[in-house]
Design an enzyme around this catalytic site. Sequence first.
Site, PDB file in Angstrom:
ATOM      1  N   GLY A  92     -34.527  -5.999  -9.894  1.00  0.00           N
ATOM      2  CA  GLY A  92     -33.968  -6.482 -11.147  1.00  0.00           C
ATOM      3  C   GLY A  92     -34.855  -6.219 -12.344  1.00  0.00           C
ATOM      4  CB  CYS A  93     -38.323  -5.531 -12.839  1.00  0.00           C
ATOM      5  SG  CYS A  93     -38.638  -7.273 -12.537  1.00  0.00           S
ATOM      6  CB  ALA A  94     -36.503  -1.841 -16.685  1.00  0.00           C
TER       7      ALA A  94
END
Length: 143
Positions: free
Chosen positions: A49-51
């Site tokens: 869920g993190c870029a």
Amino acid sequence: MASAAFEEIAETFEFLDDWEDRYRHVIELGKAMDPLEEAFRVPATKVDGCASQVWILPRIEGQGPDAVFSFQGESDAMIVRGLIAVLHALYSGLTVDEVLKVDAGGELARLGLNDHLSAQRSNGLRAMVERIRKLAGETVAAA
């Protein structure tokens, strides 16, 4: 219910009027963290869920709701590494039961982060908080 280390960050932010100064301070917090060994940068510690690439390795001492929570973290992005340092200050040293009671959104809002992070960074920050809460919750449930 923030830790003393987080309160110190919040106090520093009160003196930094300009967001660019706050941004630099967050990056400096990240630079001051010990790096996470390459051996721990594995799928099991990766935060989805993190870029950016983000890894969180829990360090839990004890068992049940009174176990003391801490973690190491790493990111390939300097600002995200700084956000990990902010979360470390917020949560480390608390019991896992206390971790679950922290209003992370409210505490982080005190720093004004929500107003200055991109949507992707905000989503990543939420994903990191969710991972920390999940790790704490698993420890409580295992008791």
